[in-house]
Design an enzyme around this catalytic site. Structure first.
Site: not given
Ligand code: IMP
Ligand code: MG
Length: 186
Positions: A49, A104-105, A108, A136, A158, A164, A170
């Site tokens: 990402g 990081e992209d 979440d 987020k 998103v 993606d 992407r």
């Molecule tokens: P987390 O562990 O919940 O913080 O998720 C992080 C990873 O989930 C990110 O690095 C993304 O690869 C993916 N991700 C989380 N939210 C989204 C979104 O809204 N769109 C696409 N990928 C997401």
């Molecule tokens: Mg990621």
């Protein structure tokens, strides 16, 4: 709807356009330039990402730097992080004594990033910072370290600019919200 070709099929609305991303990225790069002026930071991009953000961010930076990549994957459901993270690709180099910036992209739940930071911290970098394009707004997110956030966004799924849905979208040059019908069709 957008009119930039088939890659945008299913996009409901653009959340952050290309110009806004580039402008904010330049600001973030400036902060990094000032912080790491006397060092050579190692930027670690989190695949897949973060590749788009990584390439724009590093080109907006003026100081000497190095890059490396890691690929991680959460076990469990595709659109929700389980917190159990697997390293699919590790770094090519040691980071002991280095000044490291994780790129990081999106943050979440924060679980993926927290795991990654724990792994990297154990390797004794000189310091470890985090730059994320998106974060987020989420009540139940864990309190993970993020030193620079590009944009805080609503708790919606998103795509685009590296992000993606089921592997696609992407290559959109902006961050967008998907039409709910794309999910419903699953
Ligand atoms: P987390 O562990 O919940 O913080 O998720 C992080 C990873 O989930 C990110 O690095 C993304 O690869 C993916 N991700 C989380 N939210 C989204 C979104 O809204 N769109 C696409 N990928 C997401
Ligand atoms: Mg990621």
């Amino acid at each position: 709807m957008t009119d930039d070709g088939a890659r945008s099929n299913g996009v409901a609305r653009i959340l952050i356009d290309d110009e806004a991303i580039q402008q904010r990225t330049a600001e973030m790069a400036k902060v990094l330039d000032d912080e790491y002026r006397d060092d050579v930071p190692l930027l670690i991009g989190v695949l897949n990402g973060a590749i788009t953000f990584m390439t724009d961010l590093m080109r907006a930076m003026q100081i000497p730097l190095e890059i490396d990549f890691m690929a991680v994957s959460s076990y469990g459901a595709a659109t929700k992080s389980s917190g159990v993270v697997r390293i699919l690709k590790d770094l090519d180099q040691e980071i002991e004594g280095r000044r490291v910036v994780v790129v990081e992209d999106i943050v979440d739940s924060g679980l993926t990033l927290q795991y990654l930071l724990d792994v990297l911290q154990r390797r004794n970098p000189r310091d470890l910072r985090v730059v994320a394009l998106l974060k987020k707004e989420k009540a139940d997110a864990i309190d993970v370290q993020v030193d620079q956030i590009g944009f805080t966004i609503p708790d919606e799924f998103v795509v685009g600019y590296g992000l993606d849905y089921a592997g696609k979208y992407r290559n959109l040059p902006y961050v967008a919200v998907l039409d709910r019908r794309v999910y419903a069709a699953e």
